[in-house]
Design a protein around this motif. Structure first.
Motif, PDB file in Angstrom:
ATOM      1  N   ASP A  88     -25.351  75.620 139.570  1.00 35.69           N
ATOM      2  CA  ASP A  88     -25.422  74.941 138.269  1.00 35.69           C
ATOM      3  C   ASP A  88     -26.838  74.485 137.925  1.00 35.69           C
ATOM      4  O   ASP A  88     -27.256  74.585 136.777  1.00 35.69           O
ATOM      5  N   GLU A  89     -27.569  73.997 138.926  1.00 34.65           N
ATOM      6  CA  GLU A  89     -28.907  73.461 138.638  1.00 34.65           C
ATOM      7  C   GLU A  89     -29.847  73.705 139.802  1.00 34.65           C
ATOM      8  O   GLU A  89     -29.419  73.775 140.948  1.00 34.65           O
ATOM      9  N   ILE A  90     -31.127  73.728 139.467  1.00 31.18           N
ATOM     10  CA  ILE A  90     -32.146  73.703 140.514  1.00 31.18           C
ATOM     11  C   ILE A  90     -32.462  72.254 140.851  1.00 31.18           C
ATOM     12  O   ILE A  90     -32.274  71.357 140.013  1.00 31.18           O
ATOM     13  N   ARG A  91     -32.912  72.027 142.092  1.00 33.20           N
ATOM     14  CA  ARG A  91     -33.489  70.722 142.428  1.00 33.20           C
ATOM     15  C   ARG A  91     -35.003  70.895 142.301  1.00 33.20           C
ATOM     16  O   ARG A  91     -35.625  71.553 143.123  1.00 33.20           O
ATOM     17  N   PRO A  92     -35.569  70.323 141.233  1.00 28.50           N
ATOM     18  CA  PRO A  92     -36.937  70.713 140.850  1.00 28.50           C
ATOM     19  C   PRO A  92     -38.050  70.220 141.776  1.00 28.50           C
ATOM     20  O   PRO A  92     -39.153  70.750 141.708  1.00 28.50           O
ATOM     21  N   VAL A  93     -37.764  69.253 142.619  1.00 28.95           N
ATOM     22  CA  VAL A  93     -38.816  68.770 143.525  1.00 28.95           C
ATOM     23  C   VAL A  93     -38.816  69.554 144.833  1.00 28.95           C
ATOM     24  O   VAL A  93     -39.847  70.010 145.310  1.00 28.95           O
ATOM     25  N   ILE A 480     -43.408  63.975 127.939  1.00 33.49           N
ATOM     26  CA  ILE A 480     -42.284  64.347 128.800  1.00 33.49           C
ATOM     27  C   ILE A 480     -42.737  65.365 129.852  1.00 33.49           C
ATOM     28  O   ILE A 480     -42.436  65.231 131.044  1.00 33.49           O
ATOM     29  N   VAL A 481     -43.479  66.387 129.413  1.00 34.13           N
ATOM     30  CA  VAL A 481     -43.930  67.409 130.364  1.00 34.13           C
ATOM     31  C   VAL A 481     -44.806  66.758 131.444  1.00 34.13           C
ATOM     32  O   VAL A 481     -44.639  67.007 132.642  1.00 34.13           O
ATOM     33  N   LYS A 482     -45.687  65.889 130.999  1.00 32.48           N
ATOM     34  CA  LYS A 482     -46.585  65.241 131.952  1.00 32.48           C
ATOM     35  C   LYS A 482     -45.806  64.395 132.970  1.00 32.48           C
ATOM     36  O   LYS A 482     -46.089  64.419 134.164  1.00 32.48           O
ATOM     37  N   ALA A 483     -44.805  63.681 132.487  1.00 32.93           N
ATOM     38  CA  ALA A 483     -44.078  62.757 133.372  1.00 32.93           C
ATOM     39  C   ALA A 483     -43.095  63.473 134.285  1.00 32.93           C
ATOM     40  O   ALA A 483     -42.782  62.975 135.366  1.00 32.93           O
ATOM     41  N   THR A 484     -42.567  64.636 133.863  1.00 35.96           N
ATOM     42  CA  THR A 484     -41.435  65.217 134.587  1.00 35.96           C
ATOM     43  C   THR A 484     -41.780  66.489 135.360  1.00 35.96           C
ATOM     44  O   THR A 484     -40.952  66.980 136.120  1.00 35.96           O
ATOM     45  N   GLU A 485     -42.981  67.029 135.173  1.00 36.46           N
ATOM     46  CA  GLU A 485     -43.325  68.305 135.791  1.00 36.46           C
ATOM     47  C   GLU A 485     -43.259  68.201 137.315  1.00 36.46           C
ATOM     48  O   GLU A 485     -43.800  67.276 137.923  1.00 36.46           O
ATOM     49  N   ALA A 486     -42.559  69.173 137.908  1.00 33.71           N
ATOM     50  CA  ALA A 486     -42.398  69.193 139.361  1.00 33.71           C
ATOM     51  C   ALA A 486     -42.735  70.591 139.856  1.00 33.71           C
ATOM     52  O   ALA A 486     -42.922  71.513 139.056  1.00 33.71           O
ATOM     53  N   GLU A 487     -42.782  70.723 141.192  1.00 35.08           N
ATOM     54  CA  GLU A 487     -43.187  72.008 141.749  1.00 35.08           C
ATOM     55  C   GLU A 487     -42.288  73.148 141.277  1.00 35.08           C
ATOM     56  O   GLU A 487     -42.750  74.257 141.024  1.00 35.08           O
ATOM     57  N   TRP A 488     -40.970  72.870 141.159  1.00 32.52           N
ATOM     58  CA  TRP A 488     -40.025  73.932 140.828  1.00 32.52           C
ATOM     59  C   TRP A 488     -39.344  73.706 139.482  1.00 32.52           C
ATOM     60  O   TRP A 488     -38.205  74.107 139.292  1.00 32.52           O
ATOM     61  N   GLY A 489     -40.003  73.027 138.576  1.00 29.33           N
ATOM     62  CA  GLY A 489     -39.395  72.813 137.261  1.00 29.33           C
ATOM     63  C   GLY A 489     -39.744  71.451 136.705  1.00 29.33           C
ATOM     64  O   GLY A 489     -40.883  71.001 136.827  1.00 29.33           O
ATOM     65  N   SER A 509     -32.156  67.937 137.581  1.00 28.69           N
ATOM     66  CA  SER A 509     -32.521  68.538 136.305  1.00 28.69           C
ATOM     67  C   SER A 509     -31.256  69.126 135.699  1.00 28.69           C
ATOM     68  O   SER A 509     -30.854  70.227 136.029  1.00 28.69           O
ATOM     69  N   GLU A 510     -30.617  68.366 134.823  1.00 28.08           N
ATOM     70  CA  GLU A 510     -29.344  68.840 134.268  1.00 28.08           C
ATOM     71  C   GLU A 510     -29.568  69.938 133.230  1.00 28.08           C
ATOM     72  O   GLU A 510     -30.646  70.059 132.647  1.00 28.08           O
ATOM     73  N   SER A 511     -28.502  70.682 132.964  1.00 29.86           N
ATOM     74  CA  SER A 511     -28.648  71.858 132.102  1.00 29.86           C
ATOM     75  C   SER A 511     -29.030  71.497 130.671  1.00 29.86           C
ATOM     76  O   SER A 511     -29.546  72.347 129.943  1.00 29.86           O
ATOM     77  N   PHE A 512     -28.818  70.254 130.249  1.00 27.72           N
ATOM     78  CA  PHE A 512     -29.187  69.938 128.859  1.00 27.72           C
ATOM     79  C   PHE A 512     -30.697  69.936 128.625  1.00 27.72           C
ATOM     80  O   PHE A 512     -31.147  69.964 127.484  1.00 27.72           O
ATOM     81  N   TRP A 513     -31.469  69.899 129.692  1.00 22.94           N
ATOM     82  CA  TRP A 513     -32.931  70.025 129.523  1.00 22.94           C
ATOM     83  C   TRP A 513     -33.273  71.311 128.777  1.00 22.94           C
ATOM     84  O   TRP A 513     -33.968  71.302 127.772  1.00 22.94           O
ATOM     85  N   SER A 514     -32.755  72.444 129.260  1.00 25.87           N
ATOM     86  CA  SER A 514     -33.060  73.697 128.561  1.00 25.87           C
ATOM     87  C   SER A 514     -32.113  73.969 127.393  1.00 25.87           C
ATOM     88  O   SER A 514     -32.493  74.619 126.424  1.00 25.87           O
TER      89      SER A 514
END
Ligand SMILES: *[C@@H]1O[C@H](CO)[C@@H](O)[C@H](O)[C@H]1NC(C)=O
Ligand SMILES: *[C@@H]1O[C@H](CO)[C@@H](O)[C@H](O)[C@H]1NC(C)=O
Ligand SMILES: *[C@@H]1O[C@H](CO)[C@@H](O)[C@H](O)[C@H]1NC(C)=O
Length: 549
Positions: A88-93, A480-489, A509-514
């Motif tokens: 369902d989701e990636i773990r972005p960190v 938002i991009v600056k605050a939330t950017e992680a290695e994998w998303g 990172s829930e699916s509503f992000w994209s």
């Protein structure tokens, strides 16, 4: 003379009793003071961009910014596909994965309409293959939540059919309509038993193995209750499914389930605003909360959208209910902050006989929803109210050090009748300091990649054509991009008062992000004719559905 007078008197009495009889048995609750005609669907909603941009709406595009949003979508997808495909989701960190939505690949399906709108054909082809050939809606990991499933999965599937039929993206296969709808039907049919209640209202969960409705914990009993959003956010998706498949059962079930709220005559202390939660057994209120925010929000959102999707005699009633609810909200729940120099408008809640000076990010959809309905119904006062609420939500963003808004905040209402002694003020030192500086203090410091604030900017831009909404959207996007950017998303953030502090990312990172946040941002900078509000209605997960005028 006397005889004539008494005849007049008798006639008067007859008229009076007929009036009361009629009021008692035929009028809708709270319909008093409703004195305008609901249009037949054809009032224009969008700002006339064509006139402003020399006859070509595409001149309104801001290509550079739209491309920047698209790049973030591509990066989100790249890592998801590499590391979390099928989950369902990636773990972005950490680059791990998780299933939070029954293991049907929520990120894949929920973001199909975004990639279609962005014209990302390669990604869309992968997603299409997943939907048509891989996902199995006959089995589910864990209990299924019909609300989340309907707005995310079912909404995405029917919206994709609408978008493909409208020619937004070349269809990957000539049989796309049949193939996608087959899956949508399978999913909806498996959800069918949620409607097995005396009222027709939906159970909050279903066990697919047993094919029976359940409460949140997988139990069956007679005290099951649901909040309004769960009980009333399915009609857009179900009526579209019925329209596309020609099978009326979806529309019938959904209409019956929602009618328990739309036509209720109990638990409505202010016209249009319903006490929550409700019993699925009786439809009656078992709680005393009155709010337009979570967990009741999208019931109100859908009242006007139901009418916009299918404007006809029946759904005029929904538009009317929306008008009543919003008018009551303006009268009873609107609140201006105490500051003389920098006032902001927020929305209170009411529970257990008391006002609560608390608002959440989720509630910020309301500004945009007010603009949508007020423009359509030509209601300038509600329109202004909507604009003021959008400004308030922006304040929650720009007053934070990260420039990203928090999940929840409080303020001191200026209205003295709303300010009985019970209102709690800021307590901790950081809360007091923030209150001094910004007029608000935080009750939940996190940001969950949610869309509602940029969603309202989207309606602001599309309906008023005022460039300030695009400035605000760009400012939010960069922050938002600056605050939330992680290695994998991109990741949920623990604390928006910190700027890139170590350990501030939550690794979810829930699916509503994209599905939502990036889609609304993209549409703000694209040609305003793309998914025009005069032709499309967005469900509460940002999946556009074609208006059937
Ligand atoms: C669903 O029902 C089956 C059969 O009774 C049971 O084995 C399973 O644990 C239930 N699933 C959940 C998530 O409760
Ligand atoms: C429709 O509702 C009935 C209960 O009234 C239920 O048994 C049936 O499964 C539902 N079907 C669908 C497709 O929702
Ligand atoms: C209006 O449209 C809805 C959805 O298609 C339908 O259920 C309803 O019966 C229609 N009402 C009228 C009066 O045509």
């Amino acid at each position: 003379m006397i005889a004539r007078r008494s005849r007049v008197f008798v006639a008067f009495l007859l008229a009076l009793s007929f009036y009361f009889f009629h009021q008692a048995f035929f009028s809708n609750p709270g319909s008093k003071g409703f004195d305008f005609v609901i249009p037949n669907g054809n009032n224009r909603i969008q700002y006339p961009f064509k006139e402003k941009f020399k006859g070509i709406t595409a001149n309104a595009r801001d290509v550079e910014k739209a491309e920047a949003v698209k790049r973030v979508m591509k990066r989100t997808w790249k890592f998801y596909k590499e590391r979390a495909w099928g989950y369902d989701e990636i773990r972005p960190v950490t680059g791990a994965h998780r299933n939070s939505r029954n293991g049907w690949g929520a990120t894949i399906i929920d973001s199909m309409t975004t990639t279609a709108i962005m014209g990302l054909s390669d990604i869309f082809a992968d997603q299409y293959d997943w939907v048509v050939n891989r996902v199995d809606f006959n089995k589910a990991e864990g209990l299924v939540d019909p609300f989340e499933t309907t707005i995310r999965y079912l909404g995405a599937l029917v919206s994709t059919v609408d978008l493909l039929e409208a020619g937004l993206i070349p269809p990957p296969s000539p049989t796309f309509r049949k193939d996608i709808l087959k899956q949508a039907k399978t999913l909806a049919d498996n959800l069918g038993p949620v409607f097995d209640t005396p009222t027709g209202m939906m159970w909050p969960r279903i066990n697919f193995t047993e094919a029976r409705g359940m409460d949140m914990y997988g139990r069956r009993h007679q005290h099951v209750e649901v909040h309004l959003a769960r009980a009333g956010s399915h009609w857009l998706e179900y009526s579209t499914l019925s329209h596309l498949t020609g099978d009326g059962v979806y529309l019938e079930n959904s209409t019956k389930a929602w009618d328990c709220l739309v036509f209720n005559r109990r638990g409505e202390p202010w016209p249009g605003i319903l006490e929550s939660p409700r019993s699925i057994w009786t439809g009656l209120p078992v709680g005393t909360t009155r709010t337009l925010g979570a967990p009741d929000d999208s019931h109100y959102e859908y009242l006007i959208k139901a009418h916009l999707l299918r404007p006809n005699h029946s759904t005029k009633h929904h538009a009317k209910r929306w008008y009543q609810a919003m008018t009551s909200a303006q009268k009873y729940l609107a609140s201006i902050t105490k500051s003389q120099t920098d006032p902001h408008t927020f929305l209170l809640s009411y529970s257990k006989g008391r006002y609560e000076n608390n608002m959440g990010h989720l509630t910020c959809f309301i500004g945009g929803n007010l603009l949508l309905g007020a423009k359509y119904l030509s209601q300038p006062s509600l329109f202004k109210f909507g604009e003021a609420l959008i400004e308030g939500c922006r304040h929650s963003y720009v007053s934070m050090p990260s420039k990203v808004g928090p999940e929840g905040w409080s303020w001191m209402p200026r209205e003295s009748h709303l300010r009985p002694p019970h209102f709690p003020g800021p307590i901790t030192l950081p809360q007091k300091e923030m209150y001094e500086k910004t007029g608000i203090w935080l009750t939940a410091e996190n940001y969950n990649l949610r869309p509602e604030v940029v969603e309202s900017y989207f309606y602001g831009w599309r309906i008023t054509g005022d460039e300030k909404y695009r400035r605000w959207a760009w400012e939010a996007f960069e922050a938002i991009v600056k605050a939330t950017e992680a290695e994998w998303g991109y990741s949920e953030v623990d604390d928006v008062t910190e700027v890139r502090k170590e350990g501030n990312l939550r690794d979810t990172s829930e699916s509503f992000w994209s599905a939502e946040t990036l889609k609304y941002l993209y549409l703000i900078f694209e040609d305003p004719e793309l998914c025009s509000l005069d032709e499309w209605v967005f469900n509460t997960e940002a999946h556009p559905l074609k208006r059937r005028l």
